[in-house]
Design an enzyme around this catalytic site. Structure first.
Site, PDB file in Angstrom:
ATOM      1  N   HIS A 131       5.590   6.611  10.974  1.00 12.97           N
ATOM      2  CA  HIS A 131       5.401   6.561   9.767  1.00 12.97           C
ATOM      3  C   HIS A 131       5.082   7.868   8.929  1.00 12.97           C
ATOM      4  CE1 HIS A 131       4.121   4.996   5.657  1.00 12.97           C
ATOM      5  NE2 HIS A 131       3.122   4.260   6.569  1.00 12.97           N
ATOM      6  N   ARG A 183       0.563  -0.677  -0.145  1.00 14.39           N
ATOM      7  CA  ARG A 183      -0.565  -0.553   0.080  1.00 14.39           C
ATOM      8  C   ARG A 183       0.503   1.702   0.066  1.00 14.39           C
ATOM      9  NH1 ARG A 183      -5.051  -1.112   1.395  1.00 14.39           N
ATOM     10  NH2 ARG A 183      -4.932  -2.524   2.162  1.00 14.39           N
ATOM     11  N   THR A 184       1.789   1.312   1.177  1.00 17.34           N
ATOM     12  CA  THR A 184       2.490   2.508   0.997  1.00 17.34           C
ATOM     13  C   THR A 184       4.052   2.763  -0.620  1.00 17.34           C
ATOM     14  OG1 THR A 184       2.699   2.024   3.243  1.00 17.34           O
ATOM     15  CG2 THR A 184       4.182   3.433   2.665  1.00 17.34           C
ATOM     16  N   ARG A 241      11.421   2.145   3.612  1.00 21.72           N
ATOM     17  CA  ARG A 241      10.803   0.975   4.833  1.00 21.72           C
ATOM     18  C   ARG A 241      11.708   0.206   5.159  1.00 21.72           C
ATOM     19  NH1 ARG A 241       5.093   1.067   6.020  1.00 21.72           N
ATOM     20  NH2 ARG A 241       4.731  -1.075   7.173  1.00 21.72           N
TER      21      ARG A 241
END
Ligand SMILES: [Zn+2]
Lengths: 305, 155
Positions: free
Chosen positions: A132, A54-55, A104
């Site tokens: 985040h 998703r990110t 990440r």
């Protein structure tokens, strides 16, 4: 935008209130006009040492809408990390090939360390259980957009408040905007005292509840999070509470007309699907806002806006 | 200065530094923090000495050595009530309590096993803070976790 130019974003606390508002204003511009060729000729590295589809997709589409190129990897399995390369070496190498690194990594604090060794700016896309910040910015954007402002919001945060990093960052950020906080969680997953200290130091108030229904009548934002069974030392306790923090459509009766339900996604079962069609459900739009916010950040950090 | 003699029970040094009022159990931590296990200077120490103020105490004396404040203040982590005494020609030329430093670098391990400092070659760095009860805490610059005194482990 010059204050953000060339600077890494690791933790939401790296940004002042003014910085945050600038990013949100810029994101608003990108929402109106998301396709702009301002990244033409730029290369963004996207280093995902742990998968987060998703990110990653959100960042990558932000770059692509702006006409930039992406290099990188989607998990540590396919990279030299698997061969035992240190984080420092990976960052120093990749910084040769890119103007900005989105990273990440499962280790807490890895992003801060990367920003210290990297000659190009780093955007933290999640460092373990720590921070985040782009999630936080898109939450703020969603709150401002739906409420018309960020000041004096009443926000209820529901679920795992002990381990949920998104709610911790959001408290830090909203403490700059005079928010009133309502925390709904089982006894064993209450907001940590370090986070409550942030609120107290800002001279603001928080209230704690165990019943979700208590906060629905008055809150402006209902921020739902996932409760994971493995967080409970005692599986029986999980069984007892797991259904108490599920939001159903009928529970939204009597809530404020302007109230919105937010969730960092992915959801498991904490919001039933019958909520999705309620105009108060905002979590999918919230995710879309992430693209505009990331466009704004990249443009600001590269000094293009 | 007569009281100096009674105070300095372990043999007196002519020049150098005396660190007094160390909790007995922290004497070896202080050794480590100040790298006294590697020094070429003469070092004397005593533990379980009687102290009017604290019951039992430890003391360390290092001949011909004076410390930078920044260096000596690190021992406040394990010996917050320690006294620093500098001696020249058997005379006390400086005497003061150690002060907690603002930052603690290198010497302390982060208590968070998932912290990057415990998994990559990264030097630790903590900001010294206090909670609302006044207890000393160390805030890790990297993982942003706050650790209390009980969790302090030296590198
Ligand atoms: Zn740490």
């Amino acid at each position: 935008m010059s204050k953000m130019k060339g600077r890494s974003l690791i933790s939401i606390t790296d940004y002042t209130k003014e910085d945050i508002l600038k990013i949100l204003d810029l994101a608003e511009e990108f929402e109106k006009n998301p396709r702009q060729n301002i990244l033409n000729g730029h290369v963004i590295a996207s280093l995902f040492f742990e998968p987060s589809t998703r990110t990653r997709l959100s960042f990558e589409s932000a770059v692509q809408y702006l006409g930039g190129r992406i290099v990188g990897f989607a998990s540590a399995d396919t990279s030299s990390v698997k061969k035992g390369e240190s984080l420092k070496d990976t960052i120093l190498t990749v910084s040769n090939y890119s103007d900005l690194i989105v990273m990440r990594n499962p280790l807490d604090g890895s992003a801060r360390f990367a920003s210290e060794v990297s000659p190009v700016p780093i955007i933290n896309a999640g460092d373990g259980a720590n921070q985040h910040p782009t999630q936080c910015l898109l939450d703020l954007y969603s709150i401002r957009k739906t409420q018309g402002q960020l000041e004096n919001i009443e926000i209820a945060m529901v679920g795992d408040l002990k381990y949920g990093r998104t709610v911790h960052s959001l408290v830090q950020a909203l403490s700059l905007f005079n928010a009133k906080f309502h925390f709904v969680s089982p006894e064993s997953l209450k907001m940590p005292s370090s986070v409550k200290t942030v609120i107290k130091n800002a001279g603001l108030e928080y209230f704690q509840y165990t019943e979700l229904s208590d906060v629905i009548p008055f809150t402006d934002i209902l921020y739902m999070t996932r409760i994971q069974g493995e967080r409970f030392p005692d599986p029986l306790e999980y069984e007892k509470v797991k259904n108490s923090y599920i939001l159903t459509n009928s529970m939204l009766e009597g809530s404020k007309e302007t109230m919105k339900v937010l969730h960092p996604l992915p959801r498991v079962n904490e919001i039933t699907e019958d909520v999705d069609d309620n105009p108060k459900a905002y979590y999918f739009q919230q995710a879309r806002n992430g693209v505009y916010v990331r466009q704004a950040l990249i443009a600001a950090i590269l000094g293009l806006k | 200065m007569n009281n100096k003699r009674t105070e300095l029970k372990v043999s007196a040094i002519r020049n150098g530094t005396v660190i007094d009022h160390i909790p007995t159990e922290s004497v070896f931590h202080v050794f480590k923090i100040l790298n006294l296990d590697k020094t070429k200077n003469q070092v004397y120490f005593g533990t379980n000495l009687d102290s009017k103020k604290y019951g039992k105490k430890g003391i360390i004396k290092i001949s011909d050595k004076y410390f930078e404040d920044e260096e000596i203040n690190k021992i406040a982590l394990v010996a917050p009530k320690a006294t620093l005494i500098e001696i020249k020609d058997y005379d006390v030329i400086r005497k003061e309590n150690v002060q907690l430093p603002e930052y603690v670098d290198k010497i302390v391990k982060c208590f968070n096993p998932k912290c990057v400092t415990n998994n990559q070659n990264v030097t630790t760095s903590f900001k010294v803070t206090r909670d609302h009860k006044g207890n000393m805490k160390l805030y890790c610059k990297y993982c942003e976790k706050t650790m209390s005194k009980e969790n302090i482990e030296f590198v």
